[in-house]
Scaffold this motif. Structure first.
Motif, PDB file in Angstrom:
ATOM      1  N   LEU A 435      -3.554   5.495  -1.255  1.00 18.14           N
ATOM      2  CA  LEU A 435      -3.533   4.788  -3.090  1.00 18.14           C
ATOM      3  C   LEU A 435      -3.589   6.302  -3.997  1.00 18.14           C
ATOM      4  N   ASP A 436      -3.026   6.819  -4.973  1.00 19.81           N
ATOM      5  CA  ASP A 436      -3.349   7.865  -5.790  1.00 19.81           C
ATOM      6  C   ASP A 436      -3.181   7.395  -7.535  1.00 19.81           C
ATOM      7  N   THR A 437      -4.571   7.618  -7.622  1.00 22.51           N
ATOM      8  CA  THR A 437      -3.633   7.235  -9.958  1.00 22.51           C
ATOM      9  C   THR A 437      -3.712   9.027 -10.054  1.00 22.51           C
ATOM     10  N   SER A 450      -0.407   7.084 -13.828  1.00 19.18           N
ATOM     11  CA  SER A 450       0.366   6.796 -13.097  1.00 19.18           C
ATOM     12  C   SER A 450       0.030   6.356 -11.526  1.00 19.18           C
ATOM     13  N   LEU A 451       0.647   5.246 -11.111  1.00 17.92           N
ATOM     14  CA  LEU A 451       0.111   5.135  -9.410  1.00 17.92           C
ATOM     15  C   LEU A 451       1.114   5.218  -8.449  1.00 17.92           C
ATOM     16  N   THR A 452      -0.068   6.007  -7.394  1.00 13.65           N
ATOM     17  CA  THR A 452       1.817   5.943  -6.163  1.00 13.65           C
ATOM     18  C   THR A 452       0.897   4.998  -5.099  1.00 13.65           C
ATOM     19  N   THR A 453       1.242   4.636  -4.331  1.00 18.84           N
ATOM     20  CA  THR A 453       1.150   4.141  -3.466  1.00 18.84           C
ATOM     21  C   THR A 453       1.883   4.724  -1.695  1.00 18.84           C
ATOM     22  N   GLN A 465       6.127   4.183  -6.776  1.00 18.47           N
ATOM     23  CA  GLN A 465       4.741   5.048  -8.009  1.00 18.47           C
ATOM     24  C   GLN A 465       5.528   3.979  -8.717  1.00 18.47           C
ATOM     25  N   LEU A 474      -5.688   0.271 -13.751  1.00 18.68           N
ATOM     26  CA  LEU A 474      -5.325   1.638 -12.658  1.00 18.68           C
ATOM     27  C   LEU A 474      -6.872   1.747 -12.388  1.00 18.68           C
ATOM     28  N   ILE A 477      -7.256  -1.960 -10.119  1.00 15.80           N
ATOM     29  CA  ILE A 477      -6.362  -1.206  -8.769  1.00 15.80           C
ATOM     30  C   ILE A 477      -7.351  -0.427  -7.750  1.00 15.80           C
ATOM     31  N   ALA A 478      -7.476   0.992  -8.116  1.00 14.98           N
ATOM     32  CA  ALA A 478      -8.155   1.702  -7.730  1.00 14.98           C
ATOM     33  C   ALA A 478      -9.744   0.673  -7.008  1.00 14.98           C
TER      34      ALA A 478
END
Length: 485
Positions: A435-437, A450-453, A465, A474, A477-478
């Motif tokens: 999980l990346d922000t 932006s959020l990418t899983t 995304q 964000l 969620i993180a």
């Protein structure tokens, strides 16, 4: 037990020959056309045809040798395969690694009651192909092999009634079937027309040196001069024909589509000419994705995919699998709850902030600003009409903004986002690989990011995304992902 060495059906040699022949068809056509030019005055003029015949004989002989040297058996908790053209190779696959056996019946298989079996494993040695493949064995042997592997994994002994039990399983009532009306909707709302046209273009591109483009161009020029109505009518008829072919193709691919639940596996069968059976263990499903194109969304239909941790890169339908190729969206929650009761299927999301709307509209519109400016400069004043292109791209950006959103339900994260297609992704926390922000300088000014899983799906994984979420969302969620629930 299947401890004795077994061979494939002799038709596998023919199947190998046909497969090689498909790869040779273009050079063969080229040699045949070249050989037919001019007069033949001696033996050497026939060498291209003789070479083609020799190659065909060699390919057929090699196919027969490969068939003779290929054996398989189930022994000491392993599927043991021996094969090789000149060098004998051995492959031993522990049964506990085998996730599923996928069956398919091609045109060569069905008259003889045969199937092709692909062995899918956990942690395959190659992401580009199945762990093993039995190109032609009888249905009875395939079902016996499947039953023996199942019982071996369960630690049970194989009884004489195992084949009868497997046959009973095959006759169970399906969990889901695709009706003819649904296949019509699937065909009418898919991109099948584009596939047919691009397929024809790709085929013709293989014969660039053989097609007399100058003569074709002259004929087309004469045809165009015959009138706009005739040209438009011909193009319309061509599109209707391509649409009709796409419908026929869809019925061939998805005819007799059924889903059955066998213990903890989803078993999907489909196809009229080539019958395929794909088995997916429920514990290998990494996420559920609902996809809606604009037309299907308008009439209330969607497609449901499951992301599969197994599968190979070369098998396009083995990683992101179409669980329900077409279905009324209102039926999705009930059907998915029957298969995956641990998932919460809903359509209520926390949307994007208002400050993100202008970014979405601008991001889509900017692609046409340069062409529009060029058209206005070079074709003034008529080029000003090109500015109308900004409108549909801006509308797309607005609908992308409207679609974006997320939701957290205990151990589940749900994301909704749109390109041209609207995607809704449901993921369990323990299935998310990463999980990346991130936030750009422009996003940081507006307090966005932006959020990418990524979930495991085949070799590369499937990424989802959502752009321009609030920074507070964000962080929430993180924090959810990094802490235990």
């Amino acid at each position: 037990m299947m401890s004795e060495h077994k061979r494939l059906h002799p038709i596998s040699a023919v199947a190998s020959f046909v497969k090689q022949l498909k790869d040779l068809i273009v050079p063969f056509v080229f040699l045949f056309v070249i050989n037919n030019r001019g007069e033949k005055n001696g033996f050497w003029d026939y060498m291209p045809l003789l070479s083609m015949a020799l190659v065909l004989v060699i390919v057929l002989v090699f196919g027969i040798i490969k068939w003779l040297r290929f054996t398989y058996r189930l022994e000491e908790g392993e599927l043991r395969i021996e094969y090789g053209l000149f060098v004998k190779k051995k492959r031993y696959i522990p049964i506990e690694r085998i996730q599923s056996l996928n069956f398919s019946e091609g045109i060569l298989h069905r008259p003889f009651g045969l199937v092709k079996v692909k062995v899918e494993t956990a942690g395959s040695s190659s992401s580009r192909e199945s762990e093993a493949e039995l190109t032609a064995i009888s249905k009875e042997e395939a079902l016996d092999l499947e039953q023996m592997i199942y019982r071996e994994k369960k630690g049970e002994s194989v009884t004489e009634d195992s084949s009868l039990e497997q046959a009973a399983i095959q006759e169970d009532e399906p969990f889901f079937t695709l009706g003819q009306k649904d296949i019509w909707v699937l065909a009418a709302t898919s991109g099948g027309v584009g596939v047919i046209i691009s397929g024809v273009a790709l085929f013709l591109s293989q014969f660039n040196e053989l097609i007399p483009y100058k003569a074709v161009y002259e004929e087309v020029a004469v045809f165009i001069k015959s009138g706009v109505f005739i040209v438009a009518l011909t193009a319309f008829i061509g599109l209707i024909l391509a649409w009709f072919l796409s419908i026929v193709w869809t019925f061939i691919i998805y005819g007799d589509f059924k889903i059955k639940i066998v213990d903890d596996h989803i078993v999907m069968t489909r196809g009229l000419l080539e019958k395929k059976q794909v088995t997916v263990p429920l514990n290998r499903v990494q996420g559920i994705r609902i996809v809606e194109n604009p037309i299907r969304q308008l009439i209330g239909y969607c497609t449901v995919h499951i992301e599969n941790a197994g599968g190979s890169v070369l098998e396009k339908d083995s990683t992101s699998i179409k669980l329900f190729p077409i279905i009324k969206k209102e039926q999705v929650p009930e059907l998915l709850n029957g298969l995956f009761p641990q998932y919460i299927i809903h359509d209520d999301f926390e949307g994007l902030p208002v400050s993100a709307m202008r970014r979405y509209v601008f991001r889509q519109s900017v692609w046409v600003l340069v062409p529009v400016a060029a058209a206005c400069y070079f074709f003034w004043p008529y080029g000003i009409w090109a500015a109308l292109l900004i409108l549909p791209f801006g509308v797309l950006g607005y609908y992308q903004y409207r679609a974006g959103g997320f939701r957290i339900d205990g151990g589940q994260l749900s994301l909704r986002y749109r390109g041209v297609l609207k995607n809704t992704m449901y993921m369990k926390k323990n299935r998310i690989q990463s999980l990346d922000t991130k936030e750009s300088w422009f996003q940081a000014r507006k307090g966005l990011g932006s959020l990418t899983t990524t979930v495991k799906s085949g070799a590369a994984g499937y990424a989802s995304q959502v752009r321009d979420l609030k920074k507070e969302d964000l962080k929430r969620i993180a924090s959810w992902f990094s802490h235990s629930i």
